[in-house]
Design an enzyme around this catalytic site. Structure first.
Site, PDB file in Angstrom:
ATOM      1  N   GLY A 103     -98.373  -6.687 -30.971  1.00  0.00           N
ATOM      2  CA  GLY A 103     -97.085  -5.984 -30.247  1.00  0.00           C
ATOM      3  C   GLY A 103     -98.057  -5.835 -29.036  1.00  0.00           C
ATOM      4  N   GLY A 131     -98.620  -1.960 -25.780  1.00  0.00           N
ATOM      5  CA  GLY A 131     -97.889  -1.009 -25.859  1.00  0.00           C
ATOM      6  C   GLY A 131     -98.648  -0.037 -24.683  1.00  0.00           C
ATOM      7  N   PHE A 166    -100.967   1.676 -23.644  1.00  0.00           N
ATOM      8  CA  PHE A 166    -102.477   1.092 -23.541  1.00  0.00           C
ATOM      9  C   PHE A 166    -103.614  -0.468 -23.534  1.00  0.00           C
ATOM     10  CE2 PHE A 166    -100.468   1.539 -27.662  1.00  0.00           C
ATOM     11  CZ  PHE A 166    -101.400   0.055 -28.478  1.00  0.00           C
ATOM     12  N   LYS A 206    -102.611  -4.248 -25.835  1.00  0.00           N
ATOM     13  CA  LYS A 206    -102.236  -4.450 -27.012  1.00  0.00           C
ATOM     14  C   LYS A 206    -103.076  -4.436 -28.403  1.00  0.00           C
ATOM     15  CE  LYS A 206    -100.495  -8.931 -24.047  1.00  0.00           C
ATOM     16  NZ  LYS A 206    -100.072  -9.785 -24.190  1.00  0.00           N
ATOM     17  N   ASP A 223     -94.930  12.912 -33.374  1.00  0.00           N
ATOM     18  CA  ASP A 223     -93.869  11.362 -33.518  1.00  0.00           C
ATOM     19  C   ASP A 223     -94.211  10.640 -35.027  1.00  0.00           C
ATOM     20  OD1 ASP A 223     -92.351   9.486 -32.504  1.00  0.00           O
ATOM     21  OD2 ASP A 223     -93.588   8.574 -31.204  1.00  0.00           O
TER      22      ASP A 223
END
Length: 818
Positions: A541, A543, A545, A547, A672
Site C-alpha cells: 500500500g 501513505g 510518507f 510506500k 487512531d
C-alpha cells in the site's frame, strides 16, 4: 369571633381581567358558539339552550391542527355533518356526536381527517349511513348504537364489519324492517345485497417492451358494482372501458419503466368494495444507464447501473480481452430495484498493471448494451512515484496476463544476469604451476563473491504471486511531548509526526512530562539493517510518507535465515522529514510488548530511508472480522470461513486492551485506534499498529478537515472533535468503539450517517446502539468508555481486567484460522 377575609387587590383583579380578555379574544377568533366551551385543543358543546344548528367551524375558515377532540351532545337542532365542516380540524382524533338530531353524514365529511381514531354517533336520528365517509380512516372504534336504522342494503356494510369483528367490542345495533319490526342488525337479511367480487383475466401479466396487452376484470355483486382501474404511476398509453362486464384495460406500446408496477381492478357497491391486483412484468433489452471511473473504498470499485429484464448477464473486458473474474477482481451487485441493478467491479489492491480500458457488456435474450470506462489506479514504477528500482540490476518484462487472476498479475522480473567469467584457454601446457595455482585461487574467490552477493541488491525478487495477498500494517504511535496544546502548531515543527495524509502536531497533555531525545531510555539502540539484506516481494500500500512493501529480510533473527517483514519507505528526503524519521525510530524502539507490532529497525544506507516491522499473516483486523462474520458468504467464494464466536471476540478485545494498557504506561496516545489499525497473526494473535495506509484503503472512515488533515471522527470523543484534544481518555473512547466494531463483525460505526451527521450525534451526546451479538456486560463496558466527561470514563486497566475476566469465563478455541 370575627373572621376577616382579605378583599382582592387591584393587581389580582387586573390579572383576572387580562385572562378573561385573552380567552374572550380566542373564543371570538374561533367563533365558538354560545352553547359551546372552547379551548386550544378541545371543543365541548353540551348545553341544549340555545343550542347549535350546524357543526362548529372556525370563524377565519382556516385549518386548525391543534384541536384534537370535539364533543357534541344534546343538540336537537344539529341534523347533518356536511362537506368541509369537520375538515377544518385536520388534527382531530376523537369525535363524539350523541343524543342529538343527526340524520345525515356527507360522504366527503371526513376526507381531510386522516388522524381520526374514534367516532361515536350513538343515540341520534340516523336511518341510513354510507360506508364511504369512513373507508379511508384507520378507526379503532365506530359506535352507532340506538339509532333508528332502516333495514336496507345501505347499512349491510355495518353487519359485515360486525361479522369480521372489526370493532373491539360487539354492539347491539337494531334496524326496522318493512313491517316496522325491530330486529337485530346481525339477523338482517336483504335480497340481492352482497359484497362484490372481482377477478382478473390474467394474474401473470408479461409483455415485451413496445408491444400492447389487454386485461379484463370480471365482477359480480348485488347491487351491480361500479368498476374502476387503479394505475398509479403508469407511464405507457392506455385505454379503459368500464361500461360493460367484464371491464377492459388496454396498455399500448408498453414502456420498460412500467415493469414491476401493480395494476388493480376495484369493484364497489353500497355494501363495500373489493380490489384485486396483478404485477406487470415487462421484458426488455439491457441498458447500462451509469458507469463511472473507479473510486477507492474498502476496495477499488468501478460503479455501474444496468437495467434489463430478464436479468442481464454481465461480462467485463480489459483492453478488449475477456476479463476472467477471481476473488481479487469480481462483480458485486449491491442493490436490486425491480429490473435495475446497482453494483461495481471490485478490485482488491490493483496496481499499475490494472490501468487501462474496462468495458462492461450486458446481455439478455432481447438484446445487449456495452459501455467503456478508463481506469487509472497507480503510476508506473520508475516515473518518480513508483517503488525503488535499480535500473542497472532489474529488467521488467511485462506479459499481457489475465487480469482476473491477480495472483498472476505481477511483473515478471528476471534475476540479475550473472555473467560467469569465461574460462581462459591454456596458452601452453608449459605454464608454470605457480601461475595455475594463482588463477585457481582467483576463480574460487570470484565464485564466493557471486554466491553471497546474490542478495546484495535491494529490490523485488521473484514473482509476487507466491506471497499472501493480505494487507498488513504497523506504524508509529504518538508520544505526549512538551509543546503547544493546540492544533495550530507549526506543521513542520519538531513535534510534528507524519500521520496518514498529513503532518499533525503531537498534542501535549499537561498531566504528563514530555520526553525528548535526551530523555529516552539510556539503553535505546535503533538496530540498523543492511540494505542488501532486504529483498522486496510486492507492494502492500501507500501513505503520505511513502510506500509499504512485503519483503524478505536476511540475517535478522539468529534462528532463521530469512523472515517476512513489512517495509515502510520515506519518500520525503527533506532534512525535517529525516529528523522526524530518526526521532520516530527511537520512540518505536522503546515499544516492546507482545500486543504491539514489533519494530525491527531501520535502513539508512542511501535513499530512501526504510523502517522494518514484523509481518502479520492475516492482515488487518477489520477485514478479518468481516471475513469471519455472518455476511462473509456474500464476499467469499467457495467454502464460507468459520464465524467468530463470542469467546473469540472477547479474546481479541482483551489483547487490544492489553496493548493499550502498555501504551498508556509509556505515556503514549494512539489517536487512531480502530480495527483497521490492528493486525492479526497466527492463532488469533492480535497486535496494535498502523502504517498510515488505512487512510487510503479505508478512506470513508476519515473526515477531511481543511485541505489535508483527515480525522477518524467516528472513533473520536467530543473533546477531540471540538478541541482536537487527544489524551489517554480519548483513546479509551476509541477502545469502546473498537469493541463495538468487534461485536458487529467489522461494521463501520454510524454507517447509516454522513460525517456531518456523526459529528452532530457525538457532540450532542448520542452513543452507538448495542450490537445484536453483544453481551450486556460488554455493552455496559462500552458505555463506560463513552462517558462525555473524560474523567468519568473507565480506566484502561479496569477495561483490560474486565475483558480478561469475561474471556476467562468463556474458553477460546483457536482453530478458526485453519
Amino acid at each position: 369571633m370575627v373572621s376577616w377575609r382579605r378583599r382582592p387587590g387591584p393587581g389580582l383583579a387586573r390579572l383576572w381581567g387580562l385572562c378573561c380578555l385573552v380567552l374572550g379574544c380566542w373564543r371570538g377568533a374561533l367563533g365558538c358558539p354560545a352553547s359551546c366551551r372552547c379551548s386550544s385543543w378541545r371543543i365541548w358543546c353540551s348545553e341544549p339552550v340555545p343550542g347549535i344548528t350546524s357543526f362548529p367551524v372556525p370563524q377565519r375558515s382556516t385549518e386548525d391542527d391543534n384541536v384534537t377532540e370535539i364533543y357534541i351532545a344534546n343538540q336537537r337542532k344539529l341534523e347533518s355533518i356536511n362537506d368541509n365542516e369537520v375538515g377544518f380540524y385536520v388534527g382531530l382524533k376523537n369525535l363524539t356526536v350523541v343524543d342529538s338530531g343527526l340524520r345525515f353524514v356527507s360522504r366527503q365529511a371526513f376526507v381531510k381527517n386522516i388522524n381520526l381514531q374514534y367516532i361515536n354517533l350513538s343515540r341520534n336520528k340516523l336511518s341510513s349511513l354510507s360506508k364511504k365517509p369512513f373507508r379511508h380512516l384507520g378507526l379503532s372504534d365506530l359506535i352507532l348504537v340506538d339509532n333508528p336504522f332502516k333495514c336496507s342494503c345501505e347499512i349491510m356494510w355495518i353487519k359485515k364489519f360486525q361479522e369480521t369483528k372489526f370493532y373491539t367490542e360487539a354492539q347491539d345495533i337494531y334496524c326496522v324492517d318493512d313491517n316496522n319490526k325491530r330486529i337485530a342488525l346481525m339477523d338482517m337479511k336483504v335480497p340481492n345485497c352482497d359484497l362484490p367480487s372481482a377477478n382478473l383475466s390474467n394474474y401473470n401479466i408479461t409483455v415485451v417492451e413496445g408491444k400492447s396487452i389487454t386485461l379484463y376484470c370480471d365482477t359480480t355483486g348485488g347491487p351491480p358494482p361500479n368498476v374502476s382501474w387503479v394505475l398509479t404511476n403508469l407511464v405507457s398509453n392506455h385505454e379503459s372501458d368500464t361500461s360493460k362486464n367484464p371491464a377492459s384495460l388496454t396498455i399500448k406500446n408498453v414502456s420498460s419503466m412500467d415493469s414491476g408496477l401493480w395494476i388493480s381492478c376495484v369493484a364497489e357497491n353500497i355494501v363495500g368494495e373489493v380490489q384485486t391486483s396483478a404485477e406487470l412484468t415487462v421484458f426488455f433489452a439491457p441498458n447500462i444507464t451509469f458507469i463511472e471511473s473507479p473510486t477507492p473504498d474498502h476496495h477499488w470499485c468501478i460503479p455501474f447501473t444496468v437495467k434489463g429484464n430478464p436479468k442481464p448477464t454481465l461480462q467485463w473486458f480489459y483492453e478488449g480481452a475477456i476479463l476472467n473474474e477471481s476473488e481479487y477482481i469480481c462483480t458485486k451487485i449491491h442493490v436490486i430495484n425491480q429490473s435495475e441493478y446497482h453494483g461495481c467491479l471490485q478490485l482488491d489492491n490493483p496496481t499499475h498493471l490494472n490501468n487501462g480500458a474496462y468495458t462492461l457488456l450486458a446481455k439478455n435474450e432481447y438484446g445487449e448494451d456495452e459501455k467503456r470506462v478508463d481506469a487509472h489506479f497507480m503510476s508506473v514504477p520508475g516515473d518518480g512515484s513508483g517503488p525503488i528500482v535499480d535500473p542497472d540490476v532489474y529488467e521488467y518484462e511485462t506479459t499481457p496476463n489475465d487480469l482476473g487472476d491477480t495472483t498472476n498479475n505481477s511483473n515478471q522480473i528476471t534475476s540479475p544476469d550473472v555473467s560467469n567469467k569465461e574460462n581462459e584457454d591454456s596458452i601452453t601446457v608449459y605454464v608454470v604451476v605457480g601461475i595455475a595455482a594463482l588463477v585457481c585461487t582467483g576463480l574460487v574467490i570470484m565464485l564466493i563473491i557471486l554466491k553471497f552477493g546474490r542478495h546484495s541488491k535491494f529490490g523485488m525478487k521473484g514473482p509476487s504471486s507466491v506471497i499472501s495477498n493480505d494487507d498488513d500494517s504497523a506504524s508509529p504511535l504518538h508520544h505526549i511531548s512538551n509543546g503547544s496544546n493546540t492544533p495550530s502548531s507549526s506543521e513542520g515543527g519538531p513535534d510534528a509526526v507524519i500521520i496518514g495524509m498529513t503532518k499533525i502536531p503531537v498534542i501535549e497533555n499537561p498531566q504528563y512530562f514530555g520526553i525528548t531525545n535526551s530523555q529516552l531510555k539510556p539503553d535505546t539502540f535503533v538496530q540498523h539493517i543492511k540494505r542488501h539484506n532486504i529483498v522486496l516481494k510486492r507492494e502492500l500500500g501507500e501513505g503520505a510518507f511513502g510506500k509499504v512493501f512485503l519483503a524478505e529480510c536476511y540475517n535478522l533473527c539468529p534462528e532463521q535465515d530469512k523472515i517476512l517483514v513489512a517495509v515502510k519507505t520515506l519518500k520525503d528526503a527533506s532534512d525535517n522529514a529525516r529528523k522526524d524519521f530518526h526521532r520516530e525510530a527511537e520512540l518505536l524502539t522503546n515499544l516492546q510488548h507482545e500486543h504491539i507490532v514489533k519494530f525491527y529497525g531501520v535502513c539508512v544506507e542511501g535513499d530512501p530511508l526504510i523502517m522494518v516491522f514484523e509481518y502479520m499473516k492475516h492482515g488487518d483486523l477489520n477485514k478479518f472480522l468481516r471475513a469471519h462474520g455472518p455476511d462473509a458468504v456474500l464476499m467469499a467464494e467457495g467454502n464460507r470461513p468459520a464465524e467468530l464466536t463470542q469467546s473469540q471476540m472477547l479474546h481479541i478485545a482483551q489483547q487490544i486492551a492489553a496493548g493499550m494498557v502498555y501504551l498508556a504506561s509509556q505515556h503514549f496516545v494512539h489517536r487512531d485506534l480502530a480495527t483497521r489499525n490492528c493486525l492479526v497473526g497466527e492463532n488469533l494473535l492480535v497486535k496494535i499498529g498502523d502504517f498510515g495506509m488505512s487512510r487510503d484503503v479505508y478512506s470513508t472512515d476519515y473526515y477531511r478537515v481543511g485541505g489535508h488533515t483527515m480525522l477518524p471522527i467516528r472513533w473520536m470523543p467530543p473533546e477531540s472533535i471540538m478541541y482536537r484534544k487527544f489524551t489517554t481518555e480519548s483513546d479509551v473512547w476509541s477502545l469502546g468503539v473498537v469493541l463495538w466494531e468487534i461485536f458487529t463483525y467489522g461494521k463501520q460505526p454510524w454507517y447509516q450517517l454522513s460525517n456531518n451527521e456523526v459529528i452532530e450525534c457525538i457532540t450532542q451526546g448520542r452513543v452507538l446502539q448495542r450490537p445484536r451479538t453483544c453481551p450486556k456486560e460488554v455493552y455496559d463496558l462500552m458505555l463506560g468508555c463513552w462517558q462525555r466527561e473524560p474523567h468519568m470514563r473507565l480506566n484502561i486497566k479496569e477495561i483490560h481486567s474486565l475483558l480478561q475476566n469475561l474471556a476467562k469465563a468463556s474458553p477460546v478455541y483457536l482453530d478458526i484460522l485453519g
